[in-house]
Design a protein around this motif. Sequence first.
Motif, mmCIF file in Angstrom:
data_model
loop_
_atom_site.group_PDB
_atom_site.id
_atom_site.type_symbol
_atom_site.label_atom_id
_atom_site.label_comp_id
_atom_site.label_asym_id
_atom_site.label_seq_id
_atom_site.Cartn_x
_atom_site.Cartn_y
_atom_site.Cartn_z
ATOM 1 N N ASP A 47 -7.925 2.445 -1.788
ATOM 2 C CA ASP A 47 -7.226 2.370 -0.500
ATOM 3 C C ASP A 47 -5.717 2.525 -0.665
ATOM 4 O O ASP A 47 -4.965 2.379 0.307
ATOM 5 C CB ASP A 47 -7.474 1.011 0.175
ATOM 6 C CG ASP A 47 -8.925 0.603 0.166
ATOM 7 O OD1 ASP A 47 -9.763 1.474 0.422
ATOM 8 O OD2 ASP A 47 -9.221 -0.580 -0.099
ATOM 9 N N ARG B 266 0.624 7.555 6.307
ATOM 10 C CA ARG B 266 -0.635 8.095 5.767
ATOM 11 C C ARG B 266 -1.371 6.979 5.019
ATOM 12 O O ARG B 266 -1.956 7.209 3.971
ATOM 13 C CB ARG B 266 -0.333 9.237 4.800
ATOM 14 C CG ARG B 266 0.090 10.523 5.465
ATOM 15 C CD ARG B 266 1.216 11.211 4.714
ATOM 16 N NE ARG B 266 0.977 11.278 3.289
ATOM 17 C CZ ARG B 266 1.931 11.431 2.387
ATOM 18 N NH1 ARG B 266 3.203 11.525 2.751
ATOM 19 N NH2 ARG B 266 1.634 11.486 1.113
ATOM 20 N N LEU B 267 -1.332 5.772 5.522
ATOM 21 C CA LEU B 267 -1.903 4.631 4.812
ATOM 22 C C LEU B 267 -3.253 4.260 5.393
ATOM 23 O O LEU B 267 -3.466 4.334 6.592
ATOM 24 C CB LEU B 267 -0.962 3.434 4.914
ATOM 25 C CG LEU B 267 0.448 3.647 4.361
ATOM 26 C CD1 LEU B 267 1.331 2.452 4.704
ATOM 27 C CD2 LEU B 267 0.389 3.863 2.857
ATOM 28 N N ALA C 77 0.856 -1.185 0.000
ATOM 29 C CA ALA C 77 0.000 0.000 0.000
ATOM 30 C C ALA C 77 0.890 1.231 0.000
ATOM 31 O O ALA C 77 2.022 1.192 0.491
ATOM 32 C CB ALA C 77 -0.919 0.029 1.210
ATOM 33 N N LEU C 78 0.336 2.304 -0.543
ATOM 34 C CA LEU C 78 1.041 3.580 -0.639
ATOM 35 C C LEU C 78 0.083 4.690 -0.252
ATOM 36 O O LEU C 78 -1.131 4.534 -0.401
ATOM 37 C CB LEU C 78 1.505 3.801 -2.083
ATOM 38 C CG LEU C 78 2.589 2.839 -2.543
ATOM 39 C CD1 LEU C 78 2.366 2.438 -3.990
ATOM 40 C CD2 LEU C 78 3.966 3.478 -2.380
ATOM 41 N N PRO C 79 0.641 5.820 0.212
ATOM 42 C CA PRO C 79 -0.227 6.992 0.304
ATOM 43 C C PRO C 79 -0.815 7.219 -1.082
ATOM 44 O O PRO C 79 -0.095 7.089 -2.075
ATOM 45 C CB PRO C 79 0.730 8.121 0.698
ATOM 46 C CG PRO C 79 1.913 7.454 1.319
ATOM 47 C CD PRO C 79 2.029 6.123 0.620
ATOM 48 N N LEU C 80 -2.106 7.543 -1.153
ATOM 49 C CA LEU C 80 -2.781 7.631 -2.461
ATOM 50 C C LEU C 80 -1.986 8.443 -3.467
ATOM 51 O O LEU C 80 -1.825 8.030 -4.620
ATOM 52 C CB LEU C 80 -4.163 8.268 -2.295
ATOM 53 C CG LEU C 80 -5.332 7.343 -2.014
ATOM 54 C CD1 LEU C 80 -6.639 8.076 -2.266
ATOM 55 C CD2 LEU C 80 -5.259 6.091 -2.863
ATOM 56 N N GLY C 81 -1.469 9.577 -3.006
ATOM 57 C CA GLY C 81 -0.780 10.472 -3.928
ATOM 58 C C GLY C 81 0.491 9.880 -4.513
ATOM 59 O O GLY C 81 1.020 10.378 -5.504
ATOM 60 N N GLU C 82 1.012 8.821 -3.899
ATOM 61 C CA GLU C 82 2.276 8.226 -4.353
ATOM 62 C C GLU C 82 2.069 7.063 -5.321
ATOM 63 O O GLU C 82 3.032 6.543 -5.884
ATOM 64 C CB GLU C 82 3.087 7.727 -3.144
ATOM 65 C CG GLU C 82 3.477 8.817 -2.156
ATOM 66 C CD GLU C 82 4.615 9.700 -2.672
ATOM 67 O OE1 GLU C 82 5.318 9.276 -3.604
ATOM 68 O OE2 GLU C 82 4.781 10.818 -2.145
ATOM 69 N N ASN D 190 -3.951 0.371 -2.093
ATOM 70 C CA ASN D 190 -3.494 -1.009 -1.870
ATOM 71 C C ASN D 190 -3.480 -1.796 -3.184
ATOM 72 O O ASN D 190 -4.513 -2.011 -3.792
ATOM 73 C CB ASN D 190 -4.435 -1.671 -0.860
ATOM 74 C CG ASN D 190 -4.162 -3.144 -0.600
ATOM 75 O OD1 ASN D 190 -5.044 -3.844 -0.109
ATOM 76 N ND2 ASN D 190 -2.972 -3.651 -0.914
ATOM 77 N N GLU E 271 -5.198 13.450 -0.608
ATOM 78 C CA GLU E 271 -5.281 12.150 0.089
ATOM 79 C C GLU E 271 -6.229 12.197 1.268
ATOM 80 O O GLU E 271 -6.371 11.210 1.993
ATOM 81 C CB GLU E 271 -3.912 11.774 0.646
ATOM 82 C CG GLU E 271 -2.924 11.331 -0.373
ATOM 83 C CD GLU E 271 -1.566 11.101 0.269
ATOM 84 O OE1 GLU E 271 -1.469 11.020 1.503
ATOM 85 O OE2 GLU E 271 -0.591 11.024 -0.491
ATOM 86 N N HIS F 26 -7.041 -2.716 -4.794
ATOM 87 C CA HIS F 26 -7.919 -1.747 -4.149
ATOM 88 C C HIS F 26 -7.321 -0.343 -4.260
ATOM 89 O O HIS F 26 -6.829 0.214 -3.281
ATOM 90 C CB HIS F 26 -8.126 -2.169 -2.706
ATOM 91 C CG HIS F 26 -8.299 -3.654 -2.543
ATOM 92 N ND1 HIS F 26 -9.370 -4.336 -3.094
ATOM 93 C CD2 HIS F 26 -7.545 -4.603 -1.937
ATOM 94 C CE1 HIS F 26 -9.261 -5.629 -2.812
ATOM 95 N NE2 HIS F 26 -8.156 -5.823 -2.113
ATOM 96 N N MET G 71 8.397 1.247 0.265
ATOM 97 C CA MET G 71 8.751 1.805 1.568
ATOM 98 C C MET G 71 9.352 3.206 1.421
ATOM 99 O O MET G 71 9.113 4.081 2.247
ATOM 100 C CB MET G 71 9.726 0.880 2.303
ATOM 101 C CG MET G 71 9.157 -0.478 2.678
ATOM 102 S SD MET G 71 7.637 -0.448 3.678
ATOM 103 C CE MET G 71 8.237 0.270 5.205
ATOM 104 N N GLY H 189 6.848 5.937 1.637
ATOM 105 C CA GLY H 189 5.952 5.957 2.799
ATOM 106 C C GLY H 189 4.905 4.865 2.765
ATOM 107 O O GLY H 189 3.861 4.976 3.394
ATOM 108 N N GLY H 190 5.195 3.792 2.033
ATOM 109 C CA GLY H 190 4.223 2.713 1.889
ATOM 110 C C GLY H 190 4.454 1.584 2.866
ATOM 111 O O GLY H 190 5.180 1.729 3.848
ATOM 112 N N THR H 191 3.828 0.451 2.573
ATOM 113 C CA THR H 191 3.983 -0.718 3.432
ATOM 114 C C THR H 191 4.144 -1.971 2.580
ATOM 115 O O THR H 191 3.644 -2.027 1.451
ATOM 116 C CB THR H 191 2.793 -0.903 4.382
ATOM 117 O OG1 THR H 191 3.007 -2.075 5.190
ATOM 118 C CG2 THR H 191 1.482 -1.103 3.625
#
Lengths: 468, 468
Positions: free
Chosen positions: A381, B182-183, A348-353, A383, B104, A378, A415, A418-420
């Motif tokens: 999200d 920000r996830l 997943a990432l911040p939407l803007g990324e 994701n 976001e 998704h 990462m 700023g993601g996961t």
Amino acid sequence: MLNAADTSFAEQLEKAGIATRPVTEPYVEELRGNYRGLSEVVALPVSTQEVAQVVRLCSQARVGLIPFGGGTGLVAGQVAPAGPAPLILSLERMSEIRAVHAEENSLIAEAGATLADIQSAAEEANRLFPLSYASQGSARIGGALSVNSGGLNVLRYGTARDLCLGIEAVLPNGDILHGLKRLRKDNTGYDLRNLLIGSEGTLGVITAAALKLFPRPAHVATAFIAVPDPSAALQMLSLFRGHIGDNVSAFELISAQAFAFLRTTHPDLRLPFDRDPAWCVLIEVGTGPSTDAETALAETFEKAVTSGLATDARLAQSGQQRAEFWAVRETIPEANRKIGAIASHDIALPLGEVPAFLAEADDTLPALFPMRINAFGHLGDGNLHYNIFPPEGESREAYRDKAPLVTRHIHDLAMARGGTFSAEHGVGRAKIADLERYGDPAKLSAMRTIKQALDPLGIMNPGALFRD
Amino acid sequence: MLNAADTSFAEQLEKAGIATRPVTEPYVEELRGNYRGLSEVVALPVSTQEVAQVVRLCSQARVGLIPFGGGTGLVAGQVAPAGPAPLILSLERMSEIRAVHAEENSLIAEAGATLADIQSAAEEANRLFPLSYASQGSARIGGALSVNSGGLNVLRYGTARDLCLGIEAVLPNGDILHGLKRLRKDNTGYDLRNLLIGSEGTLGVITAAALKLFPRPAHVATAFIAVPDPSAALQMLSLFRGHIGDNVSAFELISAQAFAFLRTTHPDLRLPFDRDPAWCVLIEVGTGPSTDAETALAETFEKAVTSGLATDARLAQSGQQRAEFWAVRETIPEANRKIGAIASHDIALPLGEVPAFLAEADDTLPALFPMRINAFGHLGDGNLHYNIFPPEGESREAYRDKAPLVTRHIHDLAMARGGTFSAEHGVGRAKIADLERYGDPAKLSAMRTIKQALDPLGIMNPGALFRD
């Protein structure tokens, strides 16, 4: 060091009145075939008291246990391929819906109830339980909570965590945590509910949950909308949310690669477009009685076309067609399994990324080796299931040794933005190295402290989340 | 045993470059005047690194500390009236909005930012930050998260917890937890965010938070609606939610007693009805551009009248009138303070149990002693501020010794119906006895285990949540 749950331990359980059975395939076989568990014995408690008794017996005998739901987890949280064989503690015989409180929009389900069971119970009360994904017929709510699963409706309704008002659980010392509150507000001490949710069975066994229900949307509209690229898709999401607020319940990204796989593996599946667009979105809008969902969707789509954010659309014309649209989306994971992924990722990432990540991955991945990429999921999200396949005609076996390389690359990219590396599947045993690599050191240290304090013998899902 | 934060400890902090000052009234005076803190020194760090340094110095010197926000807490979580005087660690100089990600729907705020600051930053980006209550001009987000505060918009947007995507915090060992993700989805280990949220400063110091924003409703309609009784009010809520879905953002209960107090204490306040109804509801509806909020509200109100659920209404005709309506609601706590409550309660119940609770309390409380009852608050969340006052013309001083009796009675009734003795204010020091009496033993035991493991020296807000 723990002891194995062997036949003599099974006898102990039986003597204490707990039903057991020798393991069969579904208890030790991970869905994608990447892991095989060593466990030999399944315990089948029928009540919370019996679960507590099993935990106490495991504690006394220094035997590890795996709380087991539907076995649909994708990170090997439910299979122990190494170490002394843990007991499988299956919740399958605790599958009751204990109560439905329609007027309060809540119900109480035992951990072994499947998502489909709970959806049906909600529907009978004219309510919606929105947690939904491909494996909902076998995934059980206890397991869903233990990994905080997500799925198709997170954008509007949140993840499993967000849908849970309270839990009942057995802690590693055998204590029963009575937390089945149906309250929207309850500020009375530490949030053990959320600590157990997402802890993947390493801090206790969830035995029941109080869950949120929602009004069923009066009108639902579903469409495939072709978009120029993922960036346009995200701008279109903004447009939709600006116009119809939080009535957008799903916003799924699908690429031409996904359609190509489906055409190969499921030739009978009805696909929406004759010529598959490079990118499209499956959007669903659900509204109350006073708003017409189809009109709202169609009008906003027109605006998207005018702004250059959308190029084509197929609006479902009936309930049957809506089901067909969803079947396309929900068949993608199965198609992927048939094609055979080299590596699968749940980032997943911040939407803007998201757009920049996709561009960067596209630019840099092919330098590693020739591959096909199926990025779907998704988008609303942030994701994505970002999966890597061998070139057409080649098998994944030839690339097996390259999986760690590509995974490292993708996770590094996510990462850095700023993601996961795990959005909705969890860590289990499959992603421990990622957790160690990318996890915040203060967080990892606090996690170990909490694990050691609450489960000093380490009997709860040994080998999950933490290296043995 | 801890040491007091005295002037010599203040010198140590100064030497380490941390600004300090002697305490003044606002740091040791609880809003309702029931508690007075002993602290002497305030530390004023300007960065997360400085907070970590303060925590490490406290740890080395065995000095307790109270993470201090706006000082608006109502359960004495921020004042230590006994024990070795703890340091006040004020976050007031860390009040920046670090970033706004409008596209976001998120922003990053430091712990010392007030709710009003954050609301303004959101508004400038054409977004909504919905956490809102009377003290929002002084309440700081760190404190709001530490008690998981609620307020006026929980029905639609959730509590502080629900609005938080991630936190940065300093743990009791001085480690900095970097969790400002920000996830919308991140399943990578234990949920330390939610463990710290609601832990009332006993497990660490929240220094910053990633917060959710929402689209601003395009249309807002606000009305007072008179109802026959609370049961009708709840049925009317169902009716509204059935018709306009989750667009109902506030649903506040107000009784004739509240209006009577306001007429006494604030004679210039403009009240909605010439003759105060026994019960009424302040409802707010916010919709997207395609739905007219006033029409939706008015139409649903007509249905409520037809069903006998409502008898009269005043619809705000302008933004100014809307503000006047809200001023009525938000002045109730101040009126209560001027009248002088014998005992105040922050209870919640499962929605379906609210009417029976109110009837039972009405039936049984007067047998204790003559009293006036002002029950008001967030009916849509099942959360009532159920406050007890002396008969007209008498002072609360004469009844001070009866406060524990009436509190016990009210909490017993609420707990028997699956409720809670603290919905949105927390436990602090004021409700430790309630937590011990009503708390689940397994939960209390696990809480103690976690506190001991993460804060073995007990320096974090000593005396809050746990008895010294």
